[in-house]
Design a protein around this motif. Structure first.
Motif, PDB file in Angstrom:
ATOM      1  N   GLY A   1       0.789  -1.228   0.000  1.00  0.00           N
ATOM      2  CA  GLY A   1       0.000   0.000   0.000  1.00  0.00           C
ATOM      3  C   GLY A   1       0.816   1.270   0.000  1.00  0.00           C
ATOM      4  O   GLY A   1       0.264   2.372   0.122  1.00  0.00           O
ATOM      5  N   LEU A   2       2.121   1.134  -0.160  1.00  0.00           N
ATOM      6  CA  LEU A   2       2.999   2.292  -0.005  1.00  0.00           C
ATOM      7  C   LEU A   2       2.716   3.377  -1.044  1.00  0.00           C
ATOM      8  O   LEU A   2       2.727   4.569  -0.745  1.00  0.00           O
ATOM      9  N   ALA A   3       2.466   2.967  -2.298  1.00  0.00           N
ATOM     10  CA  ALA A   3       2.246   3.943  -3.357  1.00  0.00           C
ATOM     11  C   ALA A   3       0.967   4.741  -3.138  1.00  0.00           C
ATOM     12  O   ALA A   3       0.923   5.955  -3.397  1.00  0.00           O
ATOM     13  N   SER A   4      -0.074   4.088  -2.650  1.00  0.00           N
ATOM     14  CA  SER A   4      -1.366   4.768  -2.491  1.00  0.00           C
ATOM     15  C   SER A   4      -1.525   5.460  -1.147  1.00  0.00           C
ATOM     16  O   SER A   4      -2.358   6.365  -1.014  1.00  0.00           O
ATOM     17  N   CYS A   5      -0.765   5.058  -0.157  1.00  0.00           N
ATOM     18  CA  CYS A   5      -0.980   5.563   1.207  1.00  0.00           C
ATOM     19  C   CYS A   5       0.087   6.529   1.689  1.00  0.00           C
ATOM     20  O   CYS A   5      -0.014   7.041   2.816  1.00  0.00           O
ATOM     21  N   THR A   6       1.121   6.755   0.914  1.00  0.00           N
ATOM     22  CA  THR A   6       2.159   7.709   1.320  1.00  0.00           C
ATOM     23  C   THR A   6       2.454   8.651   0.158  1.00  0.00           C
ATOM     24  O   THR A   6       2.254   8.315  -1.012  1.00  0.00           O
ATOM     25  N   ARG A   7       2.945   9.816   0.493  1.00  0.00           N
ATOM     26  CA  ARG A   7       3.214  10.832  -0.522  1.00  0.00           C
ATOM     27  C   ARG A   7       4.313  10.414  -1.481  1.00  0.00           C
ATOM     28  O   ARG A   7       4.235  10.657  -2.693  1.00  0.00           O
ATOM     29  N   ALA A   8       5.345   9.761  -0.951  1.00  0.00           N
ATOM     30  CA  ALA A   8       6.523   9.484  -1.770  1.00  0.00           C
ATOM     31  C   ALA A   8       6.674   8.013  -2.144  1.00  0.00           C
ATOM     32  O   ALA A   8       7.677   7.635  -2.743  1.00  0.00           O
ATOM     33  N   GLY A   9       5.694   7.180  -1.785  1.00  0.00           N
ATOM     34  CA  GLY A   9       5.854   5.745  -1.996  1.00  0.00           C
ATOM     35  C   GLY A   9       6.140   5.365  -3.434  1.00  0.00           C
ATOM     36  O   GLY A   9       7.057   4.595  -3.718  1.00  0.00           O
ATOM     37  N   GLU A  10       5.375   5.893  -4.371  1.00  0.00           N
ATOM     38  CA  GLU A  10       5.560   5.517  -5.773  1.00  0.00           C
ATOM     39  C   GLU A  10       6.883   6.033  -6.317  1.00  0.00           C
ATOM     40  O   GLU A  10       7.601   5.323  -7.024  1.00  0.00           O
ATOM     41  N   SER A  11       7.226   7.272  -5.998  1.00  0.00           N
ATOM     42  CA  SER A  11       8.492   7.813  -6.508  1.00  0.00           C
ATOM     43  C   SER A  11       9.677   7.067  -5.920  1.00  0.00           C
ATOM     44  O   SER A  11      10.694   6.861  -6.601  1.00  0.00           O
ATOM     45  N   LEU A  12       9.560   6.618  -4.675  1.00  0.00           N
ATOM     46  CA  LEU A  12      10.631   5.815  -4.086  1.00  0.00           C
ATOM     47  C   LEU A  12      10.783   4.488  -4.812  1.00  0.00           C
ATOM     48  O   LEU A  12      11.906   4.049  -5.105  1.00  0.00           O
ATOM     49  N   LYS A  13       9.693   3.827  -5.096  1.00  0.00           N
ATOM     50  CA  LYS A  13       9.765   2.548  -5.808  1.00  0.00           C
ATOM     51  C   LYS A  13      10.428   2.728  -7.167  1.00  0.00           C
ATOM     52  O   LYS A  13      11.310   1.946  -7.555  1.00  0.00           O
ATOM     53  N   GLN A  14      10.028   3.758  -7.888  1.00  0.00           N
ATOM     54  CA  GLN A  14      10.615   3.989  -9.207  1.00  0.00           C
ATOM     55  C   GLN A  14      12.094   4.362  -9.100  1.00  0.00           C
ATOM     56  O   GLN A  14      12.915   3.956  -9.930  1.00  0.00           O
ATOM     57  N   SER A  15      12.438   5.105  -8.073  1.00  0.00           N
ATOM     58  CA  SER A  15      13.833   5.503  -7.885  1.00  0.00           C
ATOM     59  C   SER A  15      14.693   4.295  -7.523  1.00  0.00           C
ATOM     60  O   SER A  15      15.818   4.145  -8.018  1.00  0.00           O
ATOM     61  N   PHE A  16      14.191   3.418  -6.648  1.00  0.00           N
ATOM     62  CA  PHE A  16      14.926   2.196  -6.317  1.00  0.00           C
ATOM     63  C   PHE A  16      15.171   1.375  -7.575  1.00  0.00           C
ATOM     64  O   PHE A  16      16.263   0.817  -7.763  1.00  0.00           O
ATOM     65  N   LEU A  17      14.184   1.285  -8.431  1.00  0.00           N
ATOM     66  CA  LEU A  17      14.324   0.499  -9.660  1.00  0.00           C
ATOM     67  C   LEU A  17      15.344   1.136 -10.595  1.00  0.00           C
ATOM     68  O   LEU A  17      16.239   0.457 -11.117  1.00  0.00           O
ATOM     69  N   ALA A  18      15.250   2.431 -10.786  1.00  0.00           N
ATOM     70  CA  ALA A  18      16.147   3.111 -11.719  1.00  0.00           C
ATOM     71  C   ALA A  18      17.579   3.162 -11.224  1.00  0.00           C
ATOM     72  O   ALA A  18      18.527   3.074 -12.017  1.00  0.00           O
ATOM     73  N   GLN A  19      17.764   3.306  -9.900  1.00  0.00           N
ATOM     74  CA  GLN A  19      19.106   3.445  -9.333  1.00  0.00           C
ATOM     75  C   GLN A  19      19.780   2.105  -9.061  1.00  0.00           C
ATOM     76  O   GLN A  19      20.939   2.065  -8.667  1.00  0.00           O
ATOM     77  N   GLY A  20      19.072   0.989  -9.241  1.00  0.00           N
ATOM     78  CA  GLY A  20      19.647  -0.326  -8.929  1.00  0.00           C
ATOM     79  C   GLY A  20      19.759  -0.565  -7.438  1.00  0.00           C
ATOM     80  O   GLY A  20      20.673  -1.256  -6.973  1.00  0.00           O
ATOM     81  N   ALA A  21      18.804  -0.019  -6.655  1.00  0.00           N
ATOM     82  CA  ALA A  21      18.881  -0.111  -5.200  1.00  0.00           C
ATOM     83  C   ALA A  21      18.326  -1.415  -4.657  1.00  0.00           C
ATOM     84  O   ALA A  21      18.476  -1.690  -3.462  1.00  0.00           O
ATOM     85  N   ALA A  22      17.673  -2.207  -5.485  1.00  0.00           N
ATOM     86  CA  ALA A  22      17.192  -3.524  -5.068  1.00  0.00           C
ATOM     87  C   ALA A  22      18.038  -4.583  -5.754  1.00  0.00           C
ATOM     88  O   ALA A  22      18.164  -4.575  -6.987  1.00  0.00           O
ATOM     89  N   GLN A  23      18.619  -5.480  -4.981  1.00  0.00           N
ATOM     90  CA  GLN A  23      19.362  -6.594  -5.564  1.00  0.00           C
ATOM     91  C   GLN A  23      18.567  -7.882  -5.349  1.00  0.00           C
ATOM     92  O   GLN A  23      17.718  -8.218  -6.163  1.00  0.00           O
ATOM     93  N   CYS A  24      18.803  -8.593  -4.267  1.00  0.00           N
ATOM     94  CA  CYS A  24      17.988  -9.798  -4.060  1.00  0.00           C
ATOM     95  C   CYS A  24      16.547  -9.423  -3.765  1.00  0.00           C
ATOM     96  O   CYS A  24      15.625 -10.159  -4.114  1.00  0.00           O
ATOM     97  N   GLY A  25      16.322  -8.295  -3.087  1.00  0.00           N
ATOM     98  CA  GLY A  25      14.983  -7.787  -2.856  1.00  0.00           C
ATOM     99  C   GLY A  25      14.377  -8.124  -1.516  1.00  0.00           C
ATOM    100  O   GLY A  25      13.288  -7.638  -1.193  1.00  0.00           O
ATOM    101  N   ILE A  26      15.041  -8.906  -0.694  1.00  0.00           N
ATOM    102  CA  ILE A  26      14.421  -9.333   0.565  1.00  0.00           C
ATOM    103  C   ILE A  26      14.330  -8.179   1.564  1.00  0.00           C
ATOM    104  O   ILE A  26      13.393  -8.112   2.369  1.00  0.00           O
ATOM    105  N   CYS A  27      15.281  -7.260   1.551  1.00  0.00           N
ATOM    106  CA  CYS A  27      15.238  -6.123   2.466  1.00  0.00           C
ATOM    107  C   CYS A  27      14.503  -4.943   1.870  1.00  0.00           C
ATOM    108  O   CYS A  27      14.207  -3.970   2.574  1.00  0.00           O
ATOM    109  N   THR A  28      14.211  -4.984   0.576  1.00  0.00           N
ATOM    110  CA  THR A  28      13.684  -3.824  -0.139  1.00  0.00           C
ATOM    111  C   THR A  28      12.380  -3.299   0.447  1.00  0.00           C
ATOM    112  O   THR A  28      12.228  -2.079   0.620  1.00  0.00           O
TER     113      THR A  28
END
Length: 928
Positions: A94-121
């Motif tokens: 629910g992060l994208a719909s319930c927080t101001r920056a949730g969607e932009s954070l998800k897109q930024s993590f994807l673009a910046q390569g901030a998720a690797q295995c993804g378990i902590c993401t």
């Protein structure tokens, strides 16, 4: 009065230990019936089927389960569901719909390569969203403070920090969409990244069948013991919901497994005697509620504790742990060239030293997890693994089935680093499902994971090295003993790889390296990012620093002078030819070295107790298995609709093989990535791409993908009898082929289909060319080597012994950078693990089996990292590429240790260099 389940009132439900509770979840009101004290993480995952909230420890140590409760981040594993009654809970879903920056954070993590295995993401994103709700433009330190409670073992945190700052600044997330033929070298976003950032990725403990039984192991509480099982049937009868207890007597065929068949020695269940603390003797299977509430201390087993052999010294003088292995020696390795004794006797300067390293825990954030079921006459195991075919081959023997009757379906892997190569809980769930004909699941607790799974080998190393007055290395004499624990695992690999690499990436004309793997009564040591090479680098690189200082030569220039070149033989006599980038890695660091030394000198001239130091270390690492067959096979097919299926069985554990291999294949075939449908690792669907280890997947499987792409391209062109110079496109179910004279339009739907449903198919295998090593270790053990060098800048408080890493500058020869963003992430993650090895990480068997006693680097420990990629292409690798996974870790620890010496004049020869050890060494130096 509000009604609960089965028409009972709320008070009736509470009286039975359950309550109907309401709260807001991701903006919607939900009602659940649960024990009030149930962990919120369990309720959200298992009762509300939102698997994005991950569980890594159930102790609040890792932060993977972080959710927002009324806007504040909290560990769901430490929060009871009753505590959130009437509150607002937001999870990753629910992060994208319930927080101001949730969607932009998800897109930024994807673009910046901030998720690797993804378990902590998910935990990272939730924590970052909470920060940006309160602080719209945070500083880097504020980001680090806000995310400090979430551990990551893969990324090294730097890209996570960059992603949060970019989202806060409103930086548009730009996704690269390369043109046809330009995928290799492009910074495309991870192809499996969306599922990692939105919480839908399925890991081993996620989305298990609703009717699955639960299993727990009965384990030895002693390092060494004999045991007797009691009245199991009576115990089962006294515990409703317990359906079966499995022991060695229930194994259908062979009670043995191991990653290297000639050395396979580990039982699924011990018989009469256990050889390490945590070894399993039985498995209890039953209804989940019964298993979860079970007191394993009531299980009928009698223990007779025996004297254990915990050290290598004790093991070489004590009883045999395995009767067939004299002196408790598992195996040994040897590489000898020239006459090292004569060379050292005539050297202008000789230095020597003894070095020691301890056990290091992998500490991936995802504990081991699996579930199994019977499907007809097949046993199907869904598991977090690095080696599906290796797992299958061992399980075939254990279950007594044909290979096609055992199917391994890898889930997403929340970090591996080598330990998820070995079998752990897979035999347990497979045997249970085989006997009970019902799905069975199992998830290790954090303490169970640390207690029982493989570790980095502790090492005790003695080495002597000599040089001429001009600084040329003349010889190195190296011996290393490695504590391989109770069972073999990858002990033979370490013993054979270490002697090849102990020279470092330098020309050493006279050389002797001997390595031994020795059994003890401790948890087995296995693969961990480097197979013993990081331990050897700690020794060799400190000795080379000492040699440079003794002859008055700059430490970086000493390494440049001695760096291997394309025409010089390695210590195994191999002439590498093209693709030897170590000198380039070292030379590119010259301006950074000069600046760092000046900065340290300027600071130290004015400083008192805060001293700065600069260290350098080089590395090399052979890609793939040592002088052994090492094949990968890729299958690809053209579908009637014009899309391409890529059967790619290389397990992605965060390093990016799902993306990198697709990039290679796309360019080899000559199609856009967007028309490729990946068929991921599954022993029923994908060919064997070998294990994900030894920095082999980009190099070996990538080459197979290149060959498969080229073969499929040739088949497509043959539809029009066109030659190599022709081109084609695929669109709307047609192959449009231009041979330079005319354009051919081939209707794909009209072509015959094979058993896979493809109109054309290619299947290609690549096995790197190597040769066996002779009795002196001479031969060609690897087809390609990766090279690198790290420059460490540190600050040390000499009053407290505390070291802070200020910056790491990392230069790596990767052959060809298939995806620079993913390579940078691998290097940063390797540096974090090397930092941990150097300064804080040491596992003591039987103690510290959690993530608050066993320390790994947090976001606050990670320094600035500058990565420099050198592309000295391998003539063998795909588009010239080599691996980088192991290479990224190897030079970090020795560079830090050399920097400590530069700052203090003191050598640390036992790691980790904890504050107490550093302080003791400083005091000892003062006294002398």
């Amino acid at each position: 009065m509000r009604q609960g389940s089965l028409g009972m009132t709320r008070h009736e439900i509470i009286a039975q230990g359950h309550a109907e509770l309401e709260f807001s979840l991701n903006g919607k009101t939900v009602s659940v019936t649960s024990a009030p004290a149930e962990r919120l993480s369990k309720v959200v995952r298992e009762k509300l089927a939102l698997w994005g909230t991950k569980v890594g420890c159930d102790a609040g140590d890792c932060g993977a389960c972080t959710v927002l409760i009324d806007g504040a981040p909290a560990c769901a594993c430490l929060t009871s569901v009753q505590q959130v009654e009437g509150a607002s809970v937001v999870t990753i879903e629910g992060l994208a719909s319930c927080t101001r920056a949730g969607e932009s954070l998800k897109q930024s993590f994807l673009a910046q390569g901030a998720a690797q295995c993804g378990i902590c993401t998910p935990g990272m994103l939730v924590s970052a969203a909470a920060l940006l709700e309160e602080t719209r433009k945070p500083s880097e330190q504020q980001v680090m403070d806000a995310l400090g409670g979430v551990l990551c073992r893969c990324t090294g945190y730097r890209k996570i920090i960059s992603a949060v700052l970019a989202a806060a600044e409103g930086v548009e997330s730009i996704y690269v969409s390369p043109k046809i033929g330009a995928a290799v070298g492009a910074r495309i976003a991870r192809l499996d990244g969306v599922r990692k950032v939105d919480g839908s990725e399925i890991f081993g403990a996620d989305a298990t069948p609703a009717d699955a039984l639960l299993a727990r192991a009965i384990r030895s509480p002693h390092h060494h013991a004999r045991f007797t099982l009691g009245n199991i049937d009576g115990w089962i009868g006294a515990h409703p919901g317990i359906l079966r207890v499995l022991t060695a007597a229930d194994i259908p065929s062979v009670n043995r497994h191991g990653v290297i068949e000639p050395f396979a020695d580990q039982p699924v269940f011990a018989i009469d005697e256990t050889r390490f603390k945590g070894e399993a003797v039985a498995l209890v299977v039953g209804e989940p509620a019964a298993i979860e509430s079970l007191d394993l201390g009531t299980f009928p087993v009698t223990w007779n504790e025996l004297t254990p052999l915990l050290t290598m010294d004790e093991a070489q003088q004590g009883m045999l742990i395995h009767k067939e292995r004299p002196d408790n020696l598992l195996t040994s390795g040897r590489v000898v060239s020239g006459d090292v004794d004569r060379a050292l006797a005539s050297a202008a300067v000789v230095v020597e030293g003894e070095f020691e390293t301890g056990f290091v825990e992998h500490a991936y954030i995802e504990p081991e997890a699996a579930w199994a079921r019977r499907v007809g006459d097949t046993v199907e195991i869904h598991t977090s693994t690095q080696a599906p075919y290796m797992n299958r081959d061992d399980l075939v023997k254990i279950l007594g089935l044909a290979p096609e009757q055992v199917r391994i379906v890898p889930t997403a892997v929340g970090g591996g680093f080598g330990s998820k190569l070995d079998l752990s809980l897979q035999p347990f769930v497979a045997i249970a499902a085989f006997h009970l004909d019902q799905p069975v699941r199992m998830v290790y607790s954090r303490s169970e994971s640390i207690m029982t799974t493989t570790k980095r080998h502790p090492a005790r190393i003695r080495a002597r090295a000599g040089v001429t007055r001009e600084g040329k290395l003349v010889g190195l004499d190296f011996t290393g003993d490695f504590n391989t624990g109770a069972y073999a695992s990858f002990g033979p690999t370490v013993a054979n790889r270490v002697p090849v690499h102990a020279s470092g990436p330098y020309f050493v004309p006279h050389y002797r390296a001997l390595a031994r793997a020795i059994h003890t009564h401790v948890v087995p040591a296995g693969a961990f990012r480097g197979f013993g090479v990081p331990q050897t680098a700690i020794a060799q690189e400190q000795l080379y620093d000492e040699l440079a200082e003794r002859i008055g030569m700059d430490r970086l220039e000493f390494r440049i002078l001695n760096a291997l070149d394309a025409s010089q033989p390695t210590v195994t006599g191999q002439i590498l030819g093209e693709g030897v980038g170590i000198r380039a890695c070292l030379e590119v660091l010259r301006p950074h070295w000069a600046r760092a030394l000046k900065d340290a000198d300027d600071h130290n001239a004015k400083a008192a107790h805060l001293r700065r130091g600069v260290g350098i270390a080089g590395m090399w690492y052979g890609c793939g298995n040592t002088s052994l067959p090492n094949p990968s096979t890729i299958r690809a097919g053209l579908k009637p609709d014009g899309r391409i299926a890529l059967h790619q069985g290389a397990v992605d554990i965060g390093q990016g093989s799902n993306t990198v291999i697709t990039q290679i294949f796309a360019d080899a075939l000559g199609v856009p990535i967007g028309i490729i449908d990946r068929v991921s690792a599954d022993t029923a669907l994908t060919p064997d791409c070998g294990k994900t280890s030894a920095s082999r997947q980009t190099f070996v499987t990538g080459k197979a993908a290149e060959l498969a792409g080229q073969a499929l391209k040739a088949s497509i062109l043959r539809l029009a009898n066109a030659g190599e110079g022709a081109s084609f496109t695929l669109e709307d179910g047609k192959a449009i082929i231009d041979d330079g004279v005319m354009t051919h339009r081939i209707e794909l739907t009209g072509l015959a289909r094979d058993g896979f449903g493809y109109v054309l198919k290619s299947e290609e295998t690549f096995n790197p060319p190597t040769t066996p090593l002779d009795e002196n270790g001479q031969g060609e053990p690897y087809a390609a080597y990766g090279f690198g060098a790290h420059l460490a800048e540190i600050e040390i408080d000499v009053e407290l012994g505390k070291v802070k890493i200020r910056k790491i500058t990392a230069a790596h020869d990767v052959g060809r950078a298939i995806n620079p963003t993913l390579i940078e992430g691998q290097i940063e993650g390797g540096i974090a693990q090397g930092l941990g090895m150097a300064l804080m990480e040491e596992f003591h068997p039987g103690r510290g089996e959690n993530l608050h006693d066993y320390l790994i680097p947090t976001i606050g420990d990670m320094p600035l990292v500058e990565t420099i990629l050198i592309e000295d292409q391998s003539p063998v690798g795909p588009f010239g590429a080599k691996g980088v996974g192991e290479q990224a870790l190897i030079p970090t620890a020795p560079a830090i240790l050399n920097a400590i010496h530069h700052a203090t004049g003191m050598r640390i020869r036992r790691v980790p260099a904890t504050p107490d050890r550093i302080r003791a060494a400083l005091l000892s130096a003062k006294e002398t």
